[in-house]
Design an enzyme around this catalytic site. Structure first.
Site, short mmCIF file in Angstrom:
data_model
loop_
_atom_site.label_atom_id
_atom_site.label_comp_id
_atom_site.label_asym_id
_atom_site.label_seq_id
_atom_site.Cartn_x
_atom_site.Cartn_y
_atom_site.Cartn_z
N SER A 141 0.81 -1.22 0.00
CA SER A 141 0.00 0.00 0.00
C SER A 141 0.85 1.27 0.00
O SER A 141 1.93 1.32 0.59
CB SER A 141 -0.88 -0.03 1.26
OG SER A 141 -1.37 1.25 1.54
N GLU A 143 0.28 3.65 1.76
CA GLU A 143 0.39 4.09 3.16
C GLU A 143 1.78 3.79 3.72
O GLU A 143 2.19 4.35 4.72
CB GLU A 143 -0.68 3.41 4.02
CG GLU A 143 -2.07 4.00 3.87
CD GLU A 143 -2.22 5.41 4.44
OE1 GLU A 143 -1.64 5.69 5.50
OE2 GLU A 143 -2.93 6.22 3.81
N TYR A 164 -1.31 0.18 10.49
CA TYR A 164 -1.60 -0.39 9.17
C TYR A 164 -0.36 -0.29 8.28
O TYR A 164 0.08 -1.26 7.67
CB TYR A 164 -2.78 0.35 8.53
CG TYR A 164 -3.06 -0.05 7.10
CD1 TYR A 164 -3.80 -1.19 6.80
CD2 TYR A 164 -2.56 0.71 6.03
CE1 TYR A 164 -4.05 -1.54 5.47
CE2 TYR A 164 -2.81 0.36 4.71
CZ TYR A 164 -3.56 -0.77 4.44
OH TYR A 164 -3.79 -1.13 3.13
N1 LIG Z 1 -8.38 0.05 -1.55
C1 LIG Z 1 -7.26 0.72 -1.43
O1 LIG Z 1 -7.21 1.95 -1.64
C2 LIG Z 1 -5.99 -0.02 -1.11
C3 LIG Z 1 -4.77 0.60 -1.38
C4 LIG Z 1 -3.60 -0.11 -1.13
C5 LIG Z 1 -3.65 -1.39 -0.62
N2 LIG Z 1 -4.86 -1.94 -0.32
C6 LIG Z 1 -4.89 -3.30 0.20
O2 LIG Z 1 -5.47 -4.09 -0.81
C7 LIG Z 1 -6.24 -5.14 -0.22
C8 LIG Z 1 -7.66 -5.08 -0.73
O3 LIG Z 1 -8.23 -3.82 -0.38
P1 LIG Z 1 -9.81 -3.59 -0.38
O4 LIG Z 1 -10.02 -2.15 -0.64
O5 LIG Z 1 -10.47 -4.60 -1.24
O6 LIG Z 1 -10.14 -3.88 1.15
P2 LIG Z 1 -11.51 -4.42 1.81
O7 LIG Z 1 -12.67 -4.07 0.95
O8 LIG Z 1 -11.49 -3.98 3.23
O9 LIG Z 1 -11.33 -6.00 1.76
C9 LIG Z 1 -10.51 -6.70 2.67
C10 LIG Z 1 -10.94 -8.15 2.69
O10 LIG Z 1 -10.09 -8.84 3.62
C11 LIG Z 1 -10.91 -9.69 4.41
N3 LIG Z 1 -10.29 -10.01 5.69
C12 LIG Z 1 -10.12 -9.18 6.76
N4 LIG Z 1 -9.56 -9.86 7.76
C13 LIG Z 1 -9.37 -11.12 7.35
C14 LIG Z 1 -8.86 -12.29 7.96
N5 LIG Z 1 -8.41 -12.31 9.22
N6 LIG Z 1 -8.82 -13.44 7.22
C15 LIG Z 1 -9.29 -13.46 5.95
N7 LIG Z 1 -9.81 -12.39 5.32
C16 LIG Z 1 -9.84 -11.23 6.02
C17 LIG Z 1 -12.20 -8.89 4.58
O11 LIG Z 1 -13.23 -9.74 5.01
P3 LIG Z 1 -14.50 -9.15 5.86
O12 LIG Z 1 -15.44 -8.61 4.82
O13 LIG Z 1 -15.00 -10.35 6.56
O14 LIG Z 1 -13.97 -8.07 6.75
C18 LIG Z 1 -12.39 -8.37 3.16
O15 LIG Z 1 -12.98 -9.35 2.35
C19 LIG Z 1 -6.08 -4.97 1.27
O16 LIG Z 1 -5.00 -5.77 1.68
C20 LIG Z 1 -5.73 -3.51 1.44
O17 LIG Z 1 -5.01 -3.28 2.62
C21 LIG Z 1 -6.03 -1.29 -0.59
#
Ligand SMILES: NC(=O)c1ccc[n+]([C@@H]2O[C@H](COP(=O)([O-])OP(=O)(O)OC[C@H]3O[C@@H](n4cnc5c(N)ncnc54)[C@H](OP(=O)(O)O)[C@@H]3O)[C@@H](O)[C@H]2O)c1
Length: 368
Positions: A141, A143, A164
């Site tokens: 990320s 971040e 994070y």
């Molecule tokens: N979106 C952004 O701007 C961005 C930027 C850089 C990096 N990222 C990274 O990219 C990834 C995807 O982002 P996103 O926006 O799709 O995030 P998101 O919508 O919050 O999705 C995260 C997923 O991880 C699951 N999760 C959480 N804890 C878990 C656990 N202990 N075991 C298994 N699954 C778990 C969540 O399940 P629940 O629904 O049950 O909570 C959800 O399905 C993440 O790693 C995030 O940190 C995102």
């Protein structure tokens, strides 16, 4: 006939996981996902896929032959991680599962580390131990850059400002270490913020677009936000997932920044959203210290030259289009739920239709 490639996605129920699953299915992959158990539904974003491929609808197709199949598991549970790898034998693993909310990571620092760092290590070490001949993608990320001066690229130092960010930096380094030490094909995608109508409801962009829809239908009066001057490089999740895939198709494992190269403040996002329905955001904004973080990341602006040159990845959707896409989706949802728009199956209405109703409701608000 060549066997289908199998992709395993952790966090498949999340914003990116759902777009990535759709993208990989179109590429002909068999897609497998890890879903963690929740007491209320956490599979809303992949519901169309579940409905399409559900066994009861396709009784002749066993789960393991189905194009799409998800299974309970948890990144904090090493045995579940390992048994899913044994069951699926993936060719590609996309580790998107995370506690992904920066502000929440200040409240839950240890579980954030457990999921975001140790969860990554659990997969990497299982790959090593099982000698799995697969490719591994890590959702790193922007971040991680924290207070480093923009623009940020693959050579910019990491100065994380939250639990994070700290967890993501450590996981990033774990990926590099497993690559160097054990020859695992493990790559990092350093993605800058990316949004969509599927963005979680407690992220600032979605708070604004949903908040505006609520204000228009009379369910709320204002939007409460913290730091309005934070600058972010916002892209569209639906096309960032292609960047993830391209990273794993590259001839060697490597690390890539994925970003639009444009930066805007939270205030800009709020202004642009309200302007779409002819309102001045300042009349609906409440600033509160409650949403300010102990430490903040002032400005993120990605330089994705490397991904553009080597992977041929080029983002098309920029700030104004993302804002409009999210506003229209939230207006549609709220208008249908409140009866401002009739739900008619098969009837397609364009963006202007919803924005037009939004402007009508906004003009009544201005008069009242
Ligand atoms: N979106 C952004 O701007 C961005 C930027 C850089 C990096 N990222 C990274 O990219 C990834 C995807 O982002 P996103 O926006 O799709 O995030 P998101 O919508 O919050 O999705 C995260 C997923 O991880 C699951 N999760 C959480 N804890 C878990 C656990 N202990 N075991 C298994 N699954 C778990 C969540 O399940 P629940 O629904 O049950 O909570 C959800 O399905 C993440 O790693 C995030 O940190 C995102």
């Amino acid at each position: 006939m060549a066997e289908k490639r199998v992709a395993f996605i952790t966090g498949i129920g999340g914003q990116d996981g759902s777009y990535l699953a759709e993208f990989l299915l179109k590429q002909g992959y068999q897609v497998r996902g890890m879903i963690r158990r929740a007491s209320s539904p956490n599979t809303e974003r992949i519901l169309p896929l579940i409905e399409q491929y559900w066994e009861s609808k396709n009784p002749d197709v066993k789960s393991l032959d189905s194009p799409f199949f998800s299974q309970y598991g948890d990144l904090t549970d090493a045995s579940s991680v390992r048994s899913l790898l044994e069951e699926f034998h993936p060719d590609e693993i996309y580790n998107l599962g995370a506690q992904s909310h920066v502000a929440v990571s200040f409240q839950n620092p240890l579980s954030t580390l457990d999921i975001n760092l140790m969860g990554t290590m659990r997969i990497l070490d299982a790959i090593r131990d099982m000698k799995l001949p697969c490719r591994f993608y890590q959702a790193s990320s922007s971040e991680m850059f924290g207070t480093s001066q923009p623009p940020q690229n693959e050579n910019t130092p990491f100065r994380p400002q939250s639990p994070y960010g700290v967890a993501k930096v450590a996981a990033f380094n774990a990926v590099r270490m497993y690559r160097d030490a054990y020859g695992i094909f493990a790559s990092n995608g350093i993605l800058f913020n990316h949004e969509s109508p599927r963005r979680g409801i407690n992220f600032v962009t979605r708070k604004i677009t949903m908040g505006l829809a609520k204000i228009l239908v009379g369910k709320d009066r204002n939007i409460v936000l913290g730091n309005l001057d934070a600058k972010r490089d916002w892209g569209f999740s639906g096309e960032y997932v292609e960047g993830m895939w391209r990273i794993l198709q590259h001839e060697k494992p490597d690390d890539f920044v994925i970003a639009t190269g444009e930066t805007h403040t939270v205030r800009d996002f709020m202004r642009e959203s309200f302007a779409l329905v002819g309102l001045n955001y300042e009349n609906f904004l409440v600033s509160s210290d409650r949403y300010k973080r102990p430490a903040d990341v002032p400005a993120l602006l990605g330089d994705s030259t490397k991904a553009r040159k080597i992977l041929g990845w080029n983002p098309q959707v920029k700030f104004k289009e993302i804002t409009k896409m999210m506003i229209v989706a939230d207006l549609k949802d709220k208008f249908e739920k409140t009866g401002n728009v009739p739900i008619e199956r098969g009837v397609m209405r364009d963006d202007d239709y919803y924005l037009g109703i939004g402007r009508d409701l906004a003009s009544k608000l201005r008069k009242s």
